[in-house]
Design a protein around this motif. Sequence first.
Motif, PDB file in Angstrom:
ATOM      1  N   TRP A 161       0.839  -1.214   0.000  1.00 32.11           N
ATOM      2  CA  TRP A 161       0.000   0.000   0.000  1.00 32.11           C
ATOM      3  C   TRP A 161       0.866   1.254   0.000  1.00 32.11           C
ATOM      4  N   ASP A 162       1.885   1.282   0.863  1.00 33.91           N
ATOM      5  CA  ASP A 162       2.748   2.468   0.946  1.00 33.91           C
ATOM      6  C   ASP A 162       3.580   2.645  -0.316  1.00 33.91           C
ATOM      7  N   MET A 163       4.039   1.548  -0.897  1.00 34.81           N
ATOM      8  CA  MET A 163       4.933   1.648  -2.042  1.00 34.81           C
ATOM      9  C   MET A 163       4.191   1.842  -3.359  1.00 34.81           C
ATOM     10  N   LEU A 164       3.076   1.106  -3.540  1.00 34.12           N
ATOM     11  CA  LEU A 164       2.414   1.081  -4.847  1.00 34.12           C
ATOM     12  C   LEU A 164       0.952   1.518  -4.810  1.00 34.12           C
ATOM     13  N   GLY A 165       0.402   1.742  -3.610  1.00 33.10           N
ATOM     14  CA  GLY A 165      -0.992   2.159  -3.525  1.00 33.10           C
ATOM     15  C   GLY A 165      -1.977   1.024  -3.716  1.00 33.10           C
ATOM     16  N   PHE A 166      -1.520  -0.235  -3.614  1.00 37.70           N
ATOM     17  CA  PHE A 166      -2.397  -1.392  -3.735  1.00 37.70           C
ATOM     18  C   PHE A 166      -2.535  -2.077  -2.374  1.00 37.70           C
TER      19      PHE A 166
END
Length: 783
Positions: free
Chosen positions: A324-329
């Motif tokens: 979530w933090d790195m790619l928004g998934f």
Amino acid sequence: MTPSALPPSLLTDALQACVVGVVITDATKGDHPVVYANPAFERLTGYSQDEILGRNCRFLQGQDKQQLALDQVRQALHQGESVTVTLRNYRKDGILFHNELTLSPVRNASGQVTHYLGFQNDVTERHQQDTHRAALTGLSRALSATYDPSDVLDVVLNAGLNAMEAAAGGISLLTPDGQFLELVGHAGYPESAVKCWMRFPVTLHAPVTDAVREHRALYMSAADFRTRYPEIHRDPALQFQSAAVLPLVVDHQVIGALSLSFEKNRHFDARERSFLQMIADQCAHALDRSRLHHNLRRLADNTTDLVRQYSRDGHVEYCSPSAWDMLGFHPEELLNSDPLHAVHPEDQPALRDAYLRRFTPTFEQEKFEYRLRHQNGSAVWVETSFKALRDPATKEINGFIGTTRDISQRRHAEQRLLGQLERYQHLLNFTVSLEQLHSPDELMAEALNQCLTLTEYEYGIAFEYTGGVVRRLTEAGDPPSSGVNEKGIFTGRIAAPVPRALRRGQAYFLEEDHVLLDPPEVLSRSHWVSVCLLPVMRQRTLVGVLAFGTDHSLTTSPGTRQLLSSVGARLSHALERQHHLAELNTSREETLRALGLALEYRDYETKGHTDRVVQLTQRLGQAMGFLGDDLDALRWGAFLHDTGKVAIPDAILLKPGKLDAEEWAVIKRHPGIGYEMLQHIPSLPPSTLEVVLYHQERWDGSGYPKGLAGMDIPLAARVFAVVDVYDALTSERPYKKAWTREAAVAQLQKEAGVLLDARVVEAFVRVLAQHDERVLASCRDAG
């Protein structure tokens, strides 16, 4: 001899001696009773002849009647056919053995089946090998497919119970302090027994604790069990006759034990012990891998790096929350997905090739830098380390771990550094090019193009400033016509501070809110919004300006200002150096000409000879393809060709009459004398010295000083020789009148290929003809 001719006693003796168990049953009776059994069959089953004869062989299966092979036997008997099957039989002592039975019908003369002949082979060892091999293969595959500790326990216990036909089994693990054993998995034990063994101290005298403390496996038959552990053997809740207990070892450390219990007495041979040890080893490594996997999951759930676990086919089985933090998934969005679905399209081919390499025997770990697509569509530079997960026993790859780190900041820093290095490389190339260019106009144009490459400016113009006159030299980047031009620079059109700064050698930078013209223009400008005027100095005097501009607002960075100042300094230095070189070349040219004129003044009857031969030599050299330094060397040879005559006595050099043989010998020495005088001057190239030494050599070898002939005579000397002969013919001497040009040309053509190089003579005649055409054209234009 036919079988019917064999003595009956021989057939009986053969059956008695056969090492394969043989029985004969009576097929005419419904229960097929045994009418004959050989000694090998007695040894195989443990039963005597009296215990066998008259009985159906079914008694050997005991209570184990549910066998598919028995159905095959019944069907063969019903159809009167042969059959080969493997049965589970039990010896007289109750020990199971696997019996390969081949039944063949015996018929009478009318074709009726009267008996069945049965051959019995003990294939227990082969059956165990096949069973163990299948069990190990299934166990390995099952363990490689799971990381859950409960699944590992179930798989191991089922494999041990089924393959060894054990009645019960359990797995106990040491507590972290090493003081207790805890039962973590079991099958087949009654609940009353399980409750007693859920947690117990390692110091307890029991098979499991002894195996753990002593770090060795225990294989106990009924007698061994009863002797070593009588209390446990008599426990009515257990009711087991034999047992096998194996310590679970990882990296030489015992972590627990695997126990198998058997209702019947078992004697464990070497093959069974080896099989059980392999079961225990796989169990230990699988449990350790599960522990590591649990720790990895806990670590991955709390790390800023993106951790993903892949199956053998590359699909994502686990994704850490940092997705979530790195790619928004959300991690769930990346599960079971194609491994390349989030990879930037331009990087997918390289990653696809990497996935194809992942199953090679030598693959262990590989690291990649590539881009992943963020949920918002942007690209995120990452570094991922892919590591193979291998089965501890088979060493086969059963998955992969990928650890991904965001390296966007590092990549951006690297790109900035590469940009700076590229700028410095361009600056270095520019410095090198300054050494190779000779024209001031070329230097200014090169500086203009390099600055546009190295800076944020979009277009530029180079101006020359000489004696108060501004001249536009060149442009780059398609600059607009309005704004900065030669009509405005240094005049009232440009704001007064600008020329003053440029004359002081200071670069002038204008932003969008600064006026450029006088009177001031209306802000904002559509072109030349941001401007840099870079002065070019030579000996502290302004000689040119490089003007750079953009059509958008630009705040020039300190680095760009320093770079432009450095370019301006290098350009100024190059112009000064070229100016000095030009002065040196001019000085050298005049010095050489002065030396040639000095020789003329000594030999006053050949005045004008030096200038004439130099001009003709220059033109002929160009026609023959001489360029640059080669042409300079040829011209300097023309200046210095008669240097050696300074050593010739006046009585000979200025003699009005014909020279005698001794005087002519002295004259012939002048090329060698000239060469000796000039060869120590380092700035004179070899071609210049060749003209001095060989200009009197002739094509047929009749010349001097060395009598060279043809192509052995250096080209520069052959070129000058034609000019020298022509000037001698067309000049007046004390002993002859000057020839006309036509007569001289005819003489040259006559000597072509004899005394002179014919190719050079031909070129010289063309040069004279071109000169005549230019003179006539000039006269017509003047008229």
